[in-house]
Design a protein around this motif. Structure first.
Motif, short mmCIF file in Angstrom:
data_model
loop_
_atom_site.label_atom_id
_atom_site.label_comp_id
_atom_site.label_asym_id
_atom_site.label_seq_id
_atom_site.Cartn_x
_atom_site.Cartn_y
_atom_site.Cartn_z
N VAL A 192 75.57 -90.68 28.60
CA VAL A 192 74.86 -91.93 28.30
C VAL A 192 75.69 -92.79 27.35
CG1 VAL A 192 72.79 -92.92 27.28
CG2 VAL A 192 72.63 -90.84 28.64
N VAL A 193 76.22 -92.15 26.30
CA VAL A 193 77.01 -92.89 25.31
C VAL A 193 78.20 -93.56 25.97
CG1 VAL A 193 78.44 -92.68 23.26
CG2 VAL A 193 76.32 -91.39 23.42
N ILE A 228 80.79 -101.67 26.91
CA ILE A 228 81.02 -102.32 25.62
C ILE A 228 82.52 -102.57 25.39
CG2 ILE A 228 80.85 -102.04 23.13
CD1 ILE A 228 78.26 -100.49 23.60
N ILE A 285 68.22 -95.35 23.71
CA ILE A 285 68.16 -93.90 23.87
C ILE A 285 68.21 -93.21 22.51
CG2 ILE A 285 69.32 -91.89 24.86
CD1 ILE A 285 68.13 -93.66 26.96
N ALA A 286 69.00 -93.78 21.58
CA ALA A 286 69.20 -93.12 20.29
C ALA A 286 67.99 -93.26 19.38
CB ALA A 286 70.45 -93.68 19.61
N ARG A 336 64.04 -87.23 14.27
CA ARG A 336 64.72 -86.47 13.24
C ARG A 336 64.21 -86.87 11.86
NH1 ARG A 336 71.11 -86.09 13.47
NH2 ARG A 336 70.66 -85.36 15.55
N LEU A 365 73.89 -88.88 16.40
CA LEU A 365 72.62 -89.26 17.01
C LEU A 365 72.22 -88.30 18.13
CD1 LEU A 365 73.15 -93.13 17.23
CD2 LEU A 365 72.28 -91.78 15.34
N SER A 366 73.11 -87.37 18.46
CA SER A 366 72.88 -86.40 19.54
C SER A 366 72.35 -87.04 20.82
CB SER A 366 71.98 -85.26 19.09
OG SER A 366 70.77 -85.74 18.53
N VAL A 367 72.98 -88.16 21.19
CA VAL A 367 72.72 -88.78 22.49
C VAL A 367 73.64 -88.10 23.50
CG1 VAL A 367 72.71 -90.95 23.77
CG2 VAL A 367 72.28 -90.95 21.32
N ILE A 370 68.28 -87.60 31.37
CA ILE A 370 69.51 -87.38 32.11
C ILE A 370 69.65 -85.89 32.46
CG2 ILE A 370 71.18 -86.88 30.27
CD1 ILE A 370 72.01 -89.68 32.50
N ALA A 415 75.19 -101.71 24.63
CA ALA A 415 74.68 -101.39 23.30
C ALA A 415 73.18 -101.10 23.38
CB ALA A 415 74.95 -102.54 22.34
N VAL A 454 68.21 -94.58 33.23
CA VAL A 454 68.21 -93.91 31.93
C VAL A 454 67.45 -94.75 30.90
CG1 VAL A 454 69.68 -93.11 30.05
CG2 VAL A 454 70.33 -92.67 32.40
N LEU A 508 65.40 -90.52 19.25
CA LEU A 508 66.01 -89.29 18.76
C LEU A 508 66.14 -89.33 17.25
CD1 LEU A 508 68.78 -88.89 21.47
CD2 LEU A 508 66.74 -87.49 21.20
N VAL A 509 66.61 -90.47 16.73
CA VAL A 509 66.76 -90.62 15.28
C VAL A 509 65.39 -90.60 14.62
CG1 VAL A 509 67.53 -92.19 13.47
CG2 VAL A 509 68.88 -91.93 15.55
N LEU A 522 71.57 -99.87 25.89
CA LEU A 522 71.39 -98.54 26.46
C LEU A 522 71.48 -97.47 25.37
CD1 LEU A 522 71.27 -96.68 29.02
CD2 LEU A 522 73.76 -96.67 28.92
N ILE A 523 72.55 -97.54 24.57
CA ILE A 523 72.76 -96.50 23.55
C ILE A 523 71.66 -96.57 22.50
CG2 ILE A 523 74.30 -95.66 21.76
CD1 ILE A 523 76.64 -96.61 23.42
N GLY A 574 77.52 -96.42 28.18
CA GLY A 574 77.33 -97.63 27.38
C GLY A 574 78.65 -98.20 26.91
#
Lengths: 334, 325
Positions: B120-121, B128, A319-320, A327, B114-116, A273, A313, A267, A323-324, A315-316, B124
């Motif tokens: 996936v979230v 964490i 990926i985020a 936007r 964040l619309s992840v 995904i 962290a 990922v 996307l942000v 990973l998130i 993670g």
């Protein structure tokens, strides 16, 4: 703009990419992160920039990376395999069983790889032909395969392996270049070629983007999915040989939790995904990043649970971020 | 659809009864009421977690972080108890739920804002939260002798013939039954899972619904965190490691569809009970507990294969006929 499309004649099979877009691709972001982590590591620890240290570093990701390659293909096609670590455990257990009986090294290796393929065939039959959702089917086979390892071994361990088996997980091809690393590089090129330069690879993308459309376009969706599961099983078997050889012993809890690490790699490497998008270079870079981060933090004596915070962290955030960013861009435009 | 759902739960109930009968034939002691209460008590933790996960899966998400959340909240209250033994048990439970809720809300916020993708979230946060437990505790354990008698004893108090743990399990089941079936929010969870686009047009805020669903699964994890620690009287970083997949397995056994929109409280409870009965029966019938994993694996595959046959969408069938024609 319109003119150029006409001049080109046949309709291109992918959209035209500007140089800027090519530069801003996911892989570039990953490469930038990899370089940053590399530099941070060499600044933080004087022991990092040593050929042997760097060689040790590669061991942290080659085995998981070998499984991440077929997993990337599988996730691109819209499926999942959560049973990979359990396949490693089962294959390693049967290898150990054979080795206790005095089997020669080539046969032990063949058993490891063969068990991997057999498990992959099982997954493939369940998902592709019995049409079980892959997350569900492979959670089931995960319990089944690791359960089988536990039934055979219980709280025991196999540790009598032929001495020549050690080469696969501990041997070096040329000076500091390990056998595992060479195998990973070769496999990465092979998988990259298959996914990006063959019709088989294009079909995987087609299936992931829209399985029904792919079906009506004459793609044998079931067969390709079946083959991908077999391939994942095969590579898990190969990883089982490497891990067993490196550790020199087998417990039923071997490779516990690897499935989530492998999926994290894939990922992080930019594979969607939801399927339909992704690239092998991205996955290879993600594998390197995971290795660099864990090894670098290890050199700084940071305990592994704290490392897992950072990897999670990362990973998130990785990926985020896009996307942000998208936007924010949309808001500015609208 | 309703008929199929009810049908499935009856089959699952029959499977549970058959399992009990099978064990009971050889070992009648196992099916004595006293032991059955014990089995239910042992399974309460899994039942509660499975219900939280069920709500998440029905909303077309997946919470992989439940076991890590449980571990963190459990450690938090265990440390609170070890340093301040005089804090009353009610406050400790409230703290556990609040901590779990906060971690769940964190999952939900990332998914909402964040619309992840949820998988996936929570993949993670799985890492964490467990890492955070290590940071919180410094890698140390909280042992039985550091916990107050009330902390350990509360769930073992016998009320009307059942331990408090079982009562908590029953209350949580009842709350979920009410929530999922009789509240607008519960119905909107199903709506979001069946068809997010349609739910949006029906005026349901899909992302916000998911946020609250993750708050619920977080709160449940927090509550179970306290109960788990006080049941096994040890708090460490390794608590419930890998248990998230067992919880998902219980849901799948209970006929909760991973595609979202399908699943019931009864199903999740029965699925968890099935795993619980197996776990408790194996030592009784002198089978090594190492068989448990393989058996539950086979059970999942069989259950899902059976569910799938009754679940085939008519749309698919029409397409197939066209193909064959």
């Amino acid at each position: 703009m319109r003119e150029r499309w006409v001049d080109r004649g046949p309709i291109p099979d992918r959209l035209h990419e500007t140089a800027w877009r090519k530069l801003m691709r996911w892989e570039m972001l990953l490469a930038a992160i990899a370089v940053t982590v590399f530099l941070l590591n060499s600044a933080a620890s004087p022991y990092f920039l040593d050929p042997w240290a760097l060689s040790d570093l590669t061991f942290t990701f080659t085995e998981k990376g070998l499984i991440a390659l077929p997993m990337a293909l599988l996730i691109v096609s819209g499926e999942f395999d959560l049973s990979v670590a359990a396949i490693v455990a089962f294959a390693s257990t049967l290898m150990g069983m054979a080795a206790q009986l005095g089997t020669s090294t080539p046969l032990v290796v063949a058993i490891g790889v063969g068990v991997g393929i057999a498990c992959g065939v099982g997954n493939g039959l369940l998902v592709a032909y019995s049409r079980l959702p892959s997350i569900v089917a492979t959670i089931g086979t995960m319990s089944l395969f690791r359960g089988a390892a536990f039934i055979i071994l219980g709280d025991q361990a196999y540790d009598k392996y032929p001495a020549s088996l050690a080469y696969f997980g501990q041997g070096y091809v040329v000076s500091v270049v390990s056998f595992e690393l060479v195998l990973f590089i070769v496999a990465a090129f092979a998988f990259g070629f298959v996914l990006h330069f063959t019709s088989f690879g294009r079909r995987i993308f087609a299936i992931g983007a829209n399985p029904i459309a792919a079906h009506y376009s004459g793609v044998d969706v079931e067969r390709i999915k079946f083959q991908l599961f077999c391939l994942t099983g095969l590579m898990s078997g190969v990883a089982a040989v490497l891990i067993t050889s490196r550790l020199g012993s087998t417990r039923p809890s071997i490779a516990q939790g690897y499935e989530l690490d492998v999926i994290t790699m894939v990922v992080l490497g930019g594979v969607s995904i939801q399927g339909g998008a992704g690239s092998i270079p991205g996955v290879v870079l993600a594998a390197c990043i995971m290795g660099l981060v864990t090894f670098g933090l290890g050199l700084l004596n940071i305990p592994s649970p704290v490392m897992s915070i950072i990897v999670g962290a990362m990973l998130i955030v990785v990926i985020a971020l896009p996307l942000v960013w998208r936007r924010v861009l949309l808001k500015r435009l609208g | 659809v309703k008929r199929i759902v009810r049908f499935r739960e009856i089959w699952l109930l029959l499977a549970n009864v058959a399992l009990l009968a099978l064990v009971g034939m050889r070992f009648p002691d196992f099916v004595r009421p006293g032991n059955l209460v014990q089995v239910f008590n042992d399974t309460s933790l899994l039942i509660m977690l499975a219900l939280g996960q069920m709500a998440v899966i029905v909303s077309r998400s997946l919470d992989l972080s439940m076991a890590s959340n449980l571990c963190f909240s459990g450690m938090a209250v265990a440390m609170l108890n070890a340093t301040h033994p005089d804090v009353p048990i009610g406050v400790l439970i409230a703290v556990a739920i609040a901590v779990g809720l906060a971690l769940g809300a964190l999952n939900g916020l990332v998914i909402w804002l964040l619309s992840v993708p949820p998988i996936v979230v929570t993949l993670g946060t799985l890492a964490i939260y467990r890492g955070a437990t290590y940071v919180l505790s410094g890698g140390a354990w909280v042992n039985a002798d550091q916990m107050s008698p009330a902390f350990i004893g509360f769930q073992r108090v016998n009320v009307l013939g059942l331990p408090v743990l079982s009562w908590i399990g029953i209350i949580v089941v009842a709350m979920f039954a009410l929530l999922m079936r009789w509240t607008p929010f519960g119905r909107s969870i199903y709506a979001v899972g069946v068809n997010p686009t349609a739910a949006l047009y029906a005026g349901i805020d899909v992302a916000r619904t998911k946020f609250f669903v993750f708050c619920i699964s977080g709160a449940v994890s927090g509550l179970v965190g306290y109960l788990w620690i006080s049941r096994y009287v040890i708090a460490s970083v390794e608590v419930a490691s890998g248990y998230e997949l067992t919880v998902i397995a219980a849901c799948l056994l209970g006929g909760v569809s991973i595609a979202g929109g399908v699943g019931s409280v009864a199903g999740a409870v029965l699925g968890a009970l099935f795993l619980g009965i197996i776990a408790d029966a194996l030592p009784v019938i002198h089978v090594s507990p190492f068989w448990q994993m393989a058996i539950s694996g086979i059970a999942i595959i069989v259950a899902v294969a059976l569910n799938l046959r009754s679940e085939r969408r008519p749309g698919r069938v029409i397409l197939k006929r066209v193909e064959q024609a």
